[in-house]
Motif scaffolding. Structure first.
Motif, short mmCIF file in Angstrom:
data_model
loop_
_atom_site.label_atom_id
_atom_site.label_comp_id
_atom_site.label_asym_id
_atom_site.label_seq_id
_atom_site.Cartn_x
_atom_site.Cartn_y
_atom_site.Cartn_z
N ILE A 284 0.80 -1.19 0.20
CA ILE A 284 -0.03 0.02 0.10
C ILE A 284 1.04 1.24 0.12
O ILE A 284 2.03 1.13 0.56
N ARG A 285 0.59 2.21 -0.89
CA ARG A 285 1.19 3.46 -0.82
C ARG A 285 1.29 4.16 0.62
O ARG A 285 0.08 4.43 1.41
N ALA A 286 2.31 4.44 1.16
CA ALA A 286 2.49 4.97 2.70
C ALA A 286 1.89 6.28 2.97
O ALA A 286 1.54 6.51 4.02
N GLU A 501 8.63 -2.45 3.36
CA GLU A 501 7.72 -3.49 2.65
C GLU A 501 7.55 -4.91 2.98
O GLU A 501 6.48 -5.42 3.41
N GLU A 502 8.55 -5.44 3.60
CA GLU A 502 8.68 -6.68 4.26
C GLU A 502 7.76 -6.95 5.36
O GLU A 502 6.72 -7.81 5.64
N TYR A 503 7.80 -5.85 6.25
CA TYR A 503 6.90 -5.94 7.60
C TYR A 503 5.71 -5.35 7.47
O TYR A 503 4.75 -6.05 7.99
N GLN A 504 5.51 -4.20 6.78
CA GLN A 504 4.23 -3.56 6.91
C GLN A 504 3.39 -3.77 5.46
O GLN A 504 2.41 -3.44 5.53
N GLY A 505 4.27 -4.12 4.52
CA GLY A 505 3.42 -4.12 3.34
C GLY A 505 3.12 -2.67 2.59
O GLY A 505 1.95 -2.53 2.15
N ILE A 506 3.94 -1.74 2.79
CA ILE A 506 3.82 -0.59 2.25
C ILE A 506 4.88 -0.21 1.25
O ILE A 506 6.00 -0.71 1.29
N ARG A 507 4.62 0.79 0.78
CA ARG A 507 5.75 1.45 -0.32
C ARG A 507 5.79 2.99 -0.61
O ARG A 507 4.57 3.64 -0.19
N PRO A 508 6.77 3.53 -0.81
CA PRO A 508 6.61 4.92 -1.02
C PRO A 508 5.83 5.27 -2.16
O PRO A 508 5.63 4.78 -3.15
N PRO A 509 5.20 6.58 -1.96
CA PRO A 509 4.37 7.02 -3.29
C PRO A 509 5.33 7.13 -4.57
O PRO A 509 4.56 7.22 -5.70
N VAL A 510 6.64 7.56 -4.47
CA VAL A 510 7.48 7.75 -5.38
C VAL A 510 8.64 7.37 -5.08
O VAL A 510 8.87 6.79 -4.19
N GLU A 511 9.59 7.00 -6.27
CA GLU A 511 10.76 6.17 -6.15
C GLU A 511 11.82 6.92 -5.28
O GLU A 511 11.63 8.19 -5.18
N ARG A 512 12.12 6.34 -4.35
CA ARG A 512 13.20 7.13 -3.35
C ARG A 512 14.88 6.65 -3.80
O ARG A 512 15.02 5.62 -3.49
N CYS A 623 -4.62 -11.79 -0.93
CA CYS A 623 -3.89 -10.93 -0.09
C CYS A 623 -2.49 -11.08 -0.06
O CYS A 623 -1.92 -11.79 -0.92
N GLY A 624 -1.73 -10.25 0.58
CA GLY A 624 -0.14 -10.15 0.50
C GLY A 624 0.36 -9.20 -0.61
O GLY A 624 -0.47 -8.61 -1.34
N TRP A 625 1.66 -9.43 -0.74
CA TRP A 625 2.18 -8.15 -1.40
C TRP A 625 3.39 -8.82 -2.03
O TRP A 625 3.97 -9.78 -1.57
#
Ligand code: X8Z
Ligand code: ZN
Length: 625
Positions: A284-286, A501-512, A623-625
């Motif tokens: 999910i987008r953070a 990503e591994e623990y929360q299943g989130i990602r940044p909205p733009v590349e970092r 489910c899952g990412w």
């Protein structure tokens, strides 16, 4: 922010040695003794009486100068400018130097058989510094300068939005309320420019952080630890490796619940934002989770509310519509503790606390609780807004204050939480009793929602508590990797996002890119406050809540139980609190709950009806990412 106080209490030690001739002699004398011991075995073996004298010397420093350093730190945190930063750096340097000296001297007693209480004091002295410096001249000062600068950069950080400078507390509120993904992304990205912007010293927070890690690691090694991360893990009455495994075990207990919550939240966000913004097979987008750090998601409750089970009230609106201001929120928190039988807060609490943000100066707004004199000068420091988040935080901070006051008669070495997680769990445990029944008693709602609304109540709670756990865990996993050298400044950011990503299943909205230092956008990184304490606290608060509800004779579901008004609970609770850290934490846990193990099953039990609902909802979803 207990840990910072502990550091500052240590900060007081050395002040005495530089102030009085007698103290200077003491310093010289003890330094000599330590040197001789390490260099030659000709020195006579230390005795129990030597250890006792040493402990008393340390206690005297804590008592006499803890107050001095705490007052400097308070003035700095509530009035940040060049001079108060200077003063804080000075005191913190002295404290670090003294703390290193005492930790080294404590090693003399390693092989001496001591009564349990003395042995415990010696071990706590060895672990006393949050960030040790090496003994080489100038190192403690450099470390203190870096830390003051990072803390100041974070506290005074602002971003420009539509031509105006906006501070963090306002940005936090915006992240909770805004639903436009582009605007959310803008705020999210701009906030993360601060850790890589050049400061007046010509460095960035990222560079400062790397320098801090190098110096503190050097200090930790001189004290006999592998690195700072190992030293932090050693504070839990377990070998450091076992403690890390223990956190993984606890995470394993609540992860199935998190995975179901994640799946459902992503599906609901997809309904709101569509496939482009929330693809169903991605993290999910953070910036969409209602919080600057995606650490707790209560602010997007409206987007995931179970329509037919919504309890029909919104605590933020209730507070606002019923004339609550910041002071009334704190008074309400105090009244809860009073109902358990705790003494009212002292007059000085009200005179000296910073409850709202002063208009005319820079302050550190991140909430904290202080005991300035190790006795009754307890205070909170907040920039309170009238909303549900801050109502929770008020209880959290008061929990620290009541704990501090409960253990004030312990030796200053034992004035701390049974472990860091206990300190963070006290106020949260109390806040779990803010149930519909309790809100009705306060006169905030007329009628309590019936059992058909339980899933809604639990959803709101899970978005705060269950969503938090992977974040609570990964913050220090990241730092453990930094301190061990597994991550370097070039890989700080990649390592950070790998864990997110591994623990929360989130990602940044733009590349970092690797240039960024996104971890530095979270208070506890520039301020070096260890974070596993909050992960542990989220487990413990449900264990405490369950034990308290049983004690109060509650027979319904855990999430409907309020211990408001139960003096029987207060009495037993106090018995645990007044122990401070005088005993290994399993004993404190046993005193209140009857068990010696930390256990996620109370949390799982609390959310069981929601788990069932989530599993139903997620049927057929991938489910899952
Ligand atoms: O930092 C805090 C408290 C002060 S000890 C406000 N908390 C963590 C955070 O804000 O990140 C409480 C919950 C987690
Ligand atoms: Zn806290």
């Amino acid at each position: 922010m207990i840990n910072r106080q502990f550091r500052q209490r240590l900060g007081a030690f050395a002040a005495v040695s530089s102030l009085a001739l007698i103290a200077a002699c003491t310093q010289q004398e003890t330094t000599n003794t330590a040197d001789t011991t390490t260099e030659s075995s000709a020195q006579s073996e230390p005795t129990v009486a030597d250890a006792q004298a040493f402990i008393e010397e340390v206690e005297k420093f804590y008592r006499e100068f803890g107050e001095y350093s705490a007052r400097v730190a308070w003035v700095n945190a509530t009035y940040i400018n060049y001079d108060t930063d200077w003063l804080n750096t000075q005191v913190s340097t002295e404290g670090t130097e003294a703390g290193v000296k005492f930790a080294n001297q404590a090693k003399r007693f390693n092989d001496l058989e001591l009564p349990a209480e003395m042995r415990r004091k010696i071990e706590i002295i060895k672990l006393g510094l949050n960030l040790p410096a090496p003994e080489r001249p100038g190192a403690a000062k450099e470390l203190s300068e870096i830390n003051t600068r990072m803390a100041s950069t974070y506290a005074t950080g602002k971003i420009e939005l539509d031509g105006e400078q906006v501070s963090r507390v306002d940005l936090e509120e915006m992240m909770g309320n805004i639903r436009d993904p582009e605007r959310l992304q803008e705020i999210w990205v701009k906030w993360r420019e601060i850790p890589v912007a050049q400061n007046e010293n010509g460095t960035t927070m990222k560079e400062d952080y790397a320098a801090m890690a190098a110096i503190a690691n050097e200090g930790a090694r001189e004290l006999g630890f592998d690195d700072v991360g190992t030293m932090w893990r050693a504070r839990y009455d377990l070998p450091p490796a076992e403690f890390a495994a223990e956190t993984d075990r606890l995470w394993g207990q609540v992860k199935p619940l998190y995975d179901e919550l994640h799946c459902h939240v992503r599906a609901k966000l997809n309904e709101t934002y569509g496939d482009d913004v929330v693809p169903l097979d991605q993290p999910i987008r953070a910036d969409l989770l209602g919080n600057m750090w995606a650490q707790s998601w209560g602010n997007i409750y409206d987007l995931v509310a179970p329509g037919d089970a919504d309890p029909g009230y919104d605590l933020t609106a209730l507070l606002k519509n019923n004339g609550y201001d910041a002071v009334k929120m704190v008074e309400t928190g105090e009244a809860f503790f009073s109902s358990l039988g705790f003494e009212p807060l002292p007059e000085t609490f009200w005179e000296r606390s910073q409850i709202t943000k002063p208009a005319d100066r820079e302050v550190a707004c991140h909430a904290s609780a202080w005991n300035l004199d190790g006795q009754d000068d307890i205070r909170i420091k907040m920039c309170t807004k009238v909303n549900a988040d801050d109502f929770q935080t008020v209880h959290h901070e008061l929990g620290h204050n009541y704990y501090q006051r409960a253990y004030k008669d312990q030796s200053p070495i034992f004035q701390g939480g049974a472990n860091g997680g206990f300190h963070e769990a006290i106020g949260d445990m109390v806040a779990l009793s803010i149930t519909p029944d309790y809100l009705q008693q306060l006169g905030l709602i007329d009628q309590t929602p019936d059992a058909s609304k339980d899933v809604g109540l639990l959803m709101a709670q899970a978005l705060e508590k269950v969503a938090f756990e992977p974040f609570g865990l990964l913050m220090d996993k990241w730092r453990w990797q930094v301190f061990s050298g597994e991550l370097t400044p070039e890989t700080y950011n990649q390592g950070w996002w790998d864990l997110r990503e591994e623990y929360q299943g989130i990602r940044p909205p733009v590349e970092r890119s690797a240039d960024y230092f996104d971890a530095g956008g979270k208070y506890h990184i520039p301020n070096n406050v260890s974070y596993t304490r909050y992960f542990i606290a989220h487990i413990l608060q449900f264990q405490f809540h369950k034990a308290a509800c049983e004690l109060a004779g509650w027979e319904g579901p855990l999430h409907r139980c309020s211990i408001y008004g139960s003096e029987a609970v207060g009495e037993k609770f106090n018995a645990m609190l007044e122990m401070g850290q005088s005993k290994p934490w399993p004993e404190a846990l046993e005193a209140f709950t009857g068990t010696r193990e930390m256990d996620g099953s109370a949390m799982v039990e609390y959310f069981a009806p929601l788990m069932e609902y989530l599993q139903e909802q997620n049927e057929g979803r991938s489910c899952g990412w």
